[in-house]
Structures are given as C-alpha cells and as structure tokens.
Design an enzyme around this catalytic site. Structure first.
Site, PDB file in Angstrom:
ATOM      1  N   GLY A  33     -22.396  23.995 -39.194  1.00  0.00           N
ATOM      2  CA  GLY A  33     -21.518  22.933 -39.703  1.00  0.00           C
ATOM      3  C   GLY A  33     -21.197  21.873 -38.655  1.00  0.00           C
ATOM      4  CB  ALA A  79     -18.413  26.789 -41.429  1.00  0.00           C
ATOM      5  CD  GLU A 103     -26.121  26.769 -40.914  1.00  0.00           C
ATOM      6  OE1 GLU A 103     -27.155  26.776 -40.204  1.00  0.00           O
ATOM      7  OE2 GLU A 103     -25.356  25.802 -40.995  1.00  0.00           O
ATOM      8  CD  GLU A 112     -24.519  21.978 -42.493  1.00  0.00           C
ATOM      9  OE1 GLU A 112     -23.608  22.773 -42.179  1.00  0.00           O
ATOM     10  OE2 GLU A 112     -25.132  22.039 -43.562  1.00  0.00           O
TER      11      GLU A 112
END
Ligand code: COA
Length: 257
Positions: free
Chosen positions: A112, A66, A135, A115
């Site tokens: 992300g 992200a 993270e 993910e």
C-alpha cells in the site's frame, strides 16, 4: 486541524502531508486513511495551496504498507469493502485530485505504500528507498490499485515480475524502470521536491487541472482520453490563466500565475 497520525502544514503554495506513525513504519491503518482523506479534502479547497507533497515521518519508511494487523481478521466481504473504502478515501481521490501531488519517498514503500506513491502524479525517491509489492507473501493481492498502476508505470512484464516475486528493488532500479521521476540522497529530498515543485508552479494551474484530467481519462476504461483532451483544451480558453499566458508571451514578459 490536529491529526493523530498525520502532520499537515502549508508553506509557500505547497501543502505538506507527513504520515506520522514512524514506530509502525507509517503503515496505513483505518485512522490514517480517514485522516488522509480529511487532509486531502481540506487542502484541495485551500486556494493558497497549488501543489501537494506526501511523505513519511522518520528515516526508515515512506509507508510500509496497509496495516497488516487490521487486515488479518477480515472476511472476504470485509476485505473487499476495506480496499474499496481506502481507494475512495485516498488512492482514487489522489488520482482525481485537481492539483499536482508529489510523493517524497524516503525508505521503504511497500504494498500500500508503493500504491500510495503510484497514485501520486510524480515520485521523488531518496537513494535509501526500497520498494516492492509483497502482498502475495501474505496470501493477498494488492488492493489499492497496484495491479493497474504498476503496469501503467513500468510496463506489464516488469510489473508482473515485481508482483509475482514480491521482491524489493532499490531506488536506482526504480528510476531505471520509470517508477521514480528522480533519485537523490535523503538529505537532498526536500530540495529536490522543491525544485520539481518550482518547475511546475511556474506554469498555469488552471491548465494543469485540465491536463491532469485529460491524462487520467486515457487510463480510465469509461472515458476516451482524446475526447477529454479536446474538452480540456477548449475549457482553457475561458480561463484567466490563458489570457495571462498568451498576453505575457505577446508582451514579451513572464506570465504571473
Ligand atoms: N503493518 C503493520 N505493522 C507494520 C507494517 C505493516 N505493513 N510494517 C511494519 N510494521 C510494524 C512492525 O510490526 C513493527 O512493529 P512492532 O515494533 O510493534 O513489532 C514495526 O512496524 C517495525 O517494523 P519491523 O518489521 O520490526 O522493522 P524491520 O526493519 O525489521 O523490517 C520491513 C522492515 C519493512 C521489511 C518489515 O516491517 C515488513 O516487511 N513490513 C511489512 C511489509 C508488507 O508486507 N507490506 C505490505 C502490506 S499489504
């Protein structure tokens, strides 16, 4: 359709979505997530497309996570809403997609990015790939399903190690633990993806749609996978694909799907 952060093209029954922010290692910002949602929706409706491939532009990264710059300013409520929106737009959307989705992973797939690859149904890694869930090094936890899909794919113990250490592993290790379906050189990545796609495309798309739903149902606490399987099995009997597949077998010819 023109996108600012994606390239999308359709070729021989395959839809290719390339995340195209190579200078930012294809990090997922709001605009990219929103464009991804739009492209996914268009390709889902496109009858010419039977399978999707998601990849990252450039040689360095699939997706480096992200966009940390966007995350840095959020409040708790905004953070939760940010993750929820991303899940609805992209990650859960892919998991519920009615066509198979392959992640072609070339380089870093972090946070992300991993993910996103895990939300896809299958993953092919270039051997230069490095994956990890960093993270907690940012004072966060995964927000796009990583705490759930990683244990599902690699087992709880291995997932815990990756999540708690945040350390990266290479493509070979990812293959050994079931995170990658195949590993190849970066040059061979498209060929490997096309081989896998061809192996899928020879089979019945209507049955595969039921199959995706039945497998997914088993991982959803709201649904019973066995019941979903039974319903999907029954639904196949009214499809053209079923008539084509069974008659081809009985007539000793190859089915045409
Ligand atoms: N969000 C926002 N920008 C990112 C990013 C991310 N997740 N990952 C990389 N970028 C940007 C960098 O800020 C840099 O931008 P700049 O040139 O404007 O400074 C550019 O992409 C290139 O990255 P850089 O860090 O210089 O490359 P590197 O080869 O030295 O390191 C990584 C590569 C992947 C190890 C490193 O970029 C990194 O750790 N990224 C963050 C990974 C992460 O924590 N992801 C989880 C997010 S929840």
């Amino acid at each position: 359709m023109k996108y600012k952060t994606l390239k999308v093209n359709v070729q021989k029954r395959l839809g290719w979505i390339t995340i195209n922010r190579p200078k930012k290692l294809n990090a997922l910002n709001r605009e990219t997530l929103s464009e991804l949602h739009h492209a996914l929706a268009i390709l889902e409706e496109d009858n010419k497309v039977r399978l999707l491939v998601i990849r990252g532009a450039g040689d360095t990264a699939f997706v480096a996570g992200a966009d940390i710059r966007e995350l840095a300013e959020l409040s708790p409520d905004e953070g939760a809403a940010f993750a929820q929106q991303g899940n609805q737009q992209v990650f859960d959307y892919i998991e519920h997609y009615n066509k198979p989705v392959i992640a072609a992973v070339n380089g870093y797939a972090l946070g992300g990015g991993l993910e996103l690859a895990m939300a896809c149904h299958l993953r092919v890694f270039a051997d230069t790939t490095k994956v990890g869930m960093p993270e907690t090094s940012l004072g966060l936890i995964p927000g796009y399903g990583g705490t759930q899909r990683l244990p599902q794919l690699v087992g709880r113990g291995r997932a815990m190690e990756l999540l708690l250490t945040g350390d990266m592993i290479d493509a070979q290790r990812a293959y050994e633990i079931g995170l990658a379906n195949a590993v190849c050189s970066p040059k061979e990545l498209d060929t490997k993806v096309l081989e896998l796609a061809a192996a899928i495309l020879k089979n019945a798309p209507e049955a595969q749609q039921q199959l995706l739903a039945a497998v997914r149902a088993g991982y959803d606490p709201q649904t019973d996978g066995y019941i979903a399987e039974n319903e999907g099995f029954g639904a196949c009997f009214e499809t053209d694909n079923f008539r084509q597949g069974t008659s081809a077998f009985l007539q000793k010819r190859k089915p045409k799907f």
